[in-house]
Design an enzyme around this catalytic site. Structure first.
Site, short mmCIF file in Angstrom:
data_model
loop_
_atom_site.label_atom_id
_atom_site.label_comp_id
_atom_site.label_asym_id
_atom_site.label_seq_id
_atom_site.Cartn_x
_atom_site.Cartn_y
_atom_site.Cartn_z
N THR A 40 0.82 -1.21 0.00
CA THR A 40 0.00 0.00 0.00
C THR A 40 0.86 1.26 0.00
O THR A 40 1.99 1.25 0.50
CB THR A 40 -0.90 -0.01 1.26
OG1 THR A 40 -1.50 1.27 1.42
CG2 THR A 40 -0.11 -0.31 2.53
N ASP A 41 0.29 2.34 -0.51
CA ASP A 41 0.99 3.63 -0.46
C ASP A 41 1.09 4.17 0.97
O ASP A 41 1.87 5.09 1.25
CB ASP A 41 0.31 4.67 -1.37
CG ASP A 41 -1.15 4.94 -1.03
OD1 ASP A 41 -1.69 4.31 -0.09
OD2 ASP A 41 -1.76 5.79 -1.70
N GLU A 42 0.30 3.58 1.89
CA GLU A 42 0.31 4.10 3.27
C GLU A 42 1.63 3.85 3.98
O GLU A 42 1.88 4.44 5.04
CB GLU A 42 -0.82 3.46 4.08
CG GLU A 42 -2.18 3.85 3.57
CD GLU A 42 -3.28 3.51 4.54
OE1 GLU A 42 -3.00 3.23 5.70
OE2 GLU A 42 -4.44 3.54 4.10
N TYR A 52 -1.85 -0.59 11.09
CA TYR A 52 -2.02 -1.25 9.78
C TYR A 52 -0.83 -0.94 8.86
O TYR A 52 -0.15 -1.84 8.37
CB TYR A 52 -3.33 -0.81 9.10
CG TYR A 52 -3.34 -1.09 7.61
CD1 TYR A 52 -3.34 -2.40 7.13
CD2 TYR A 52 -3.31 -0.05 6.68
CE1 TYR A 52 -3.32 -2.66 5.76
CE2 TYR A 52 -3.30 -0.30 5.31
CZ TYR A 52 -3.30 -1.61 4.86
OH TYR A 52 -3.26 -1.88 3.51
N LYS A 56 2.26 -3.32 7.28
CA LYS A 56 2.48 -3.48 5.83
C LYS A 56 3.92 -3.06 5.49
O LYS A 56 4.58 -3.71 4.68
CB LYS A 56 1.47 -2.64 5.02
CG LYS A 56 0.05 -3.15 5.05
CD LYS A 56 -0.14 -4.55 4.49
CE LYS A 56 0.08 -4.63 2.99
NZ LYS A 56 -0.25 -5.99 2.46
P1 NAD Z 1 -9.64 -7.27 2.40
O1 NAD Z 1 -9.63 -7.07 3.87
O2 NAD Z 1 -10.90 -7.03 1.64
O3 NAD Z 1 -9.16 -8.75 2.05
C1 NAD Z 1 -8.12 -9.41 2.72
C2 NAD Z 1 -8.37 -10.90 2.62
O4 NAD Z 1 -7.28 -11.58 3.26
C3 NAD Z 1 -9.65 -11.36 3.31
O5 NAD Z 1 -10.38 -12.24 2.48
C4 NAD Z 1 -9.18 -12.07 4.57
O6 NAD Z 1 -10.05 -13.12 4.97
C5 NAD Z 1 -7.82 -12.59 4.09
N1 NAD Z 1 -6.89 -12.81 5.21
C6 NAD Z 1 -6.50 -11.91 6.15
N2 NAD Z 1 -5.63 -12.47 7.00
C7 NAD Z 1 -5.45 -13.76 6.58
C8 NAD Z 1 -4.68 -14.85 7.05
N3 NAD Z 1 -3.93 -14.73 8.14
N4 NAD Z 1 -4.73 -16.02 6.37
C9 NAD Z 1 -5.51 -16.15 5.27
N5 NAD Z 1 -6.28 -15.15 4.78
C10 NAD Z 1 -6.25 -13.97 5.43
O7 NAD Z 1 -8.46 -6.38 1.86
P2 NAD Z 1 -8.21 -5.77 0.40
O8 NAD Z 1 -8.70 -4.39 0.38
O9 NAD Z 1 -8.67 -6.73 -0.62
O10 NAD Z 1 -6.62 -5.71 0.41
C11 NAD Z 1 -5.85 -6.76 -0.15
C12 NAD Z 1 -4.39 -6.36 -0.12
O11 NAD Z 1 -4.18 -5.17 -0.84
C13 NAD Z 1 -3.85 -6.09 1.29
O12 NAD Z 1 -2.55 -6.61 1.36
C14 NAD Z 1 -3.84 -4.58 1.40
O13 NAD Z 1 -2.86 -4.14 2.29
C15 NAD Z 1 -3.53 -4.20 -0.04
N6 NAD Z 1 -4.01 -2.89 -0.51
C16 NAD Z 1 -5.33 -2.54 -0.36
C17 NAD Z 1 -5.77 -1.32 -0.88
C18 NAD Z 1 -7.22 -0.90 -0.79
O14 NAD Z 1 -7.55 0.22 -1.16
N7 NAD Z 1 -8.13 -1.72 -0.31
C19 NAD Z 1 -4.86 -0.47 -1.52
C20 NAD Z 1 -3.51 -0.85 -1.62
C21 NAD Z 1 -3.11 -2.09 -1.12
O1 DAU Z 2 -4.16 3.92 0.44
C1 DAU Z 2 -4.38 2.55 0.38
C2 DAU Z 2 -5.19 2.11 1.58
O2 DAU Z 2 -6.52 2.56 1.35
C3 DAU Z 2 -5.17 0.59 1.79
O3 DAU Z 2 -3.86 0.21 2.13
C4 DAU Z 2 -6.14 0.18 2.90
O4 DAU Z 2 -6.17 -1.24 3.00
C5 DAU Z 2 -7.50 0.70 2.57
O5 DAU Z 2 -8.41 0.40 3.62
C6 DAU Z 2 -7.46 2.21 2.33
O6 DAU Z 2 -7.15 2.89 3.57
P1 DAU Z 2 -7.91 4.22 4.05
O7 DAU Z 2 -7.80 4.31 5.50
O8 DAU Z 2 -7.52 5.38 3.20
O9 DAU Z 2 -9.42 3.80 3.56
P2 DAU Z 2 -10.85 3.94 4.26
O10 DAU Z 2 -11.84 3.43 3.25
O11 DAU Z 2 -10.91 3.37 5.61
O12 DAU Z 2 -11.03 5.51 4.39
C7 DAU Z 2 -10.85 6.40 3.30
C8 DAU Z 2 -10.97 7.81 3.83
O13 DAU Z 2 -12.32 8.07 4.24
C9 DAU Z 2 -10.12 8.08 5.06
O14 DAU Z 2 -9.60 9.40 4.99
C10 DAU Z 2 -11.10 7.96 6.23
C11 DAU Z 2 -12.40 8.45 5.63
N1 DAU Z 2 -13.65 7.84 6.14
C12 DAU Z 2 -13.72 6.48 6.24
C13 DAU Z 2 -14.88 5.88 6.65
C14 DAU Z 2 -14.98 4.36 6.79
C15 DAU Z 2 -14.76 8.65 6.42
O15 DAU Z 2 -14.71 9.89 6.30
N2 DAU Z 2 -15.92 8.05 6.80
C16 DAU Z 2 -16.03 6.69 6.95
O16 DAU Z 2 -17.13 6.21 7.29
#
Ligand code: NAD
Ligand code: DAU
Length: 332
Positions: free
Chosen positions: A121-123, A148, A152
């Site tokens: 992630t970019d975080e 988190y 990562k």
């Molecule tokens: P998500 O929470 O929707 O999915 C994660 C999945 O991993 C789930 O199905 C969960 O059951 C499984 N999991 C977690 N721990 C596990 C374990 N110990 N063993 C087996 N399975 C396990 O998350 P996502 O949004 O799909 O993110 C997927 C990946 O992408 C993560 O590595 C996250 O850091 C990265 N990522 C997410 C975003 C985003 O915007 N959502 C952006 C950049 C990177």
């Molecule tokens: O940047 C990549 C990341 O993006 C991934 O690594 C993470 O897995 C993914 O969850 C996401 O992280 P954020 O914390 O940015 O996403 P989230 O959807 O939780 O929140 C997005 C923004 O919205 C953040 O600034 C918090 C705000 N927010 C979130 C929720 C759930 C609100 O204002 N209201 C809400 O109800």
């Protein structure tokens, strides 16, 4: 490369990746491992169940990972605890899945000499100021803010160490905020869409001036598929599609697209340590691997996502009450 193991393939991005590969790389054989924790949803891969092998298990189970990795040519490692808000309430599962889980994946690919692509992630870079124009790139120093993002970051460091010390054939990608179908209702965009569909007011943390760099999940996954095929071993690629928007604008856009007044939302308690701005410079990926995103129009992608949640209420309804109860307890 034919047999690909997807970790976390019942989660949001991993499930979309499995759908993407089945559509675009039909010669791949897919195995998914997922522990089906709260974020895993078997319904997300139901329509492709006859085209994949699914294993319910935990990535930190070293013996299980060893046997699965031995049978595959490559691992695409999505599995992680992914939600910042949860990591602020209970960090331990993040250390367990993101650090120990990645260790177990790395030991498997080291032993069996298999290709790994690690999803990050970019975080890991921390945040940027609102009033600047700079973006994250592959040379930005690590500076994570939350439990988190720090786990990562730890997992990225482990991957780099296994590449340098043991010659593991791995690549890493760091992507910005994804949106699209099959995203858990705890996340910002699906939470607001499903709130409106449930007669609940959308919830904005603090002032809503924080900026996220939105990318459609299919664009993330087309980049991952390309890096898996053509990425240079040991390299990191940043994935982003120039989608910077502040949270207030996004919530207003969701409301007006769904036929509501754009100010019909509530301000709730801000996230502690809330990162202000993320922005990705993906020029390395675009120049070296010739990747381009397809979803350049955020409003159109958002409309399609709203449409998906409207038509697939049986997918998200079982998660909704529990998710909102958790937020209510946290004052959000
Ligand atoms: P998500 O929470 O929707 O999915 C994660 C999945 O991993 C789930 O199905 C969960 O059951 C499984 N999991 C977690 N721990 C596990 C374990 N110990 N063993 C087996 N399975 C396990 O998350 P996502 O949004 O799909 O993110 C997927 C990946 O992408 C993560 O590595 C996250 O850091 C990265 N990522 C997410 C975003 C985003 O915007 N959502 C952006 C950049 C990177
Ligand atoms: O940047 C990549 C990341 O993006 C991934 O690594 C993470 O897995 C993914 O969850 C996401 O992280 P954020 O914390 O940015 O996403 P989230 O959807 O939780 O929140 C997005 C923004 O919205 C953040 O600034 C918090 C705000 N927010 C979130 C929720 C759930 C609100 O204002 N209201 C809400 O109800």
């Amino acid at each position: 490369m034919k047999n690909v193991l997807i970790t976390g393939g019942a989660g949001f991005i991993g499930a979309n990746f499995a759908h993407y590969i089945i559509k675009n790389n039909p010669d791949y054989e897919i195995t998914i491992i997922d522990n089906l924790g709260y974020a895993g949803n078997i319904g997300s891969i139901k329509s492709i169940e006859d085209k994949i092998d699914f294993v319910k298990g935990d990535i930190s189970d070293i013996e299980l990972m060893d046997s699965l990795i031995e049978k595959n040519d490559a691992v695409v490692h999505f599995a992680a605890e992914s939600h910042n808000d949860n990591s602020l309430i209970s960090p331990w599962p993040f250390v367990q899945s993101n650090i120990l889980g990645t260790y177990s994946v790395l030991e498997g690919v080291r032993k069996h000499k298999k290709r790994l692509h690690h999803i990050s992630t970019d975080e890991v870079f921390g945040d940027l100021e609102l009033n600047e124009t700079s973006k994250f790139n592959e040379n930005t120093p690590y500076n994570p803010s939350s439990p988190y993002s720090s786990t990562k970051a730890g997992s990225d460091h482990l991957v780099r160490a296994w590449v340098r010390s043991f010659g593991v054939e791995a690549t890493i990608s760091n992507c910005s905020n994804n949106y699209g179908p099959y995203q858990h209702v705890e996340k910002f965009i699906p939470r607001q869409i499903t709130n409106i569909l449930s007669g609940i007011k959308p919830k904005l943390y603090g002032t809503g001036e924080q900026v996220r760099d939105w990318i459609h999940v299919d664009d993330h996954n087309s980049a991952v598929a390309l890096i898996l095929e053509k990425g240079k071993i040991g390299e990191t690629y940043l994935i982003g599609a120039d989608g910077e928007k502040n949270n207030k604008d996004v919530i207003e856009m969701i409301l007006s697209t769904m036929g509501k007044s754009s100010n019909d939302y509530e301000h709730v308690k801000d996230r502690p340590g809330h990162d202000m701005r993320y922005a990705i410079d993906s020029s390395k990926l675009q120049k070296e691997l010739r990747w381009t995103p397809i979803y350049k129009d955020f409003e159109k992608g958002l409309e399609q996502t709203i449409d998906w949640y409207t038509k697939n209420q049986e997918w998200w309804k079982p998660q909704k009450d529990e998710t909102e109860a958790k937020y209510k307890k946290a004052g959000q």
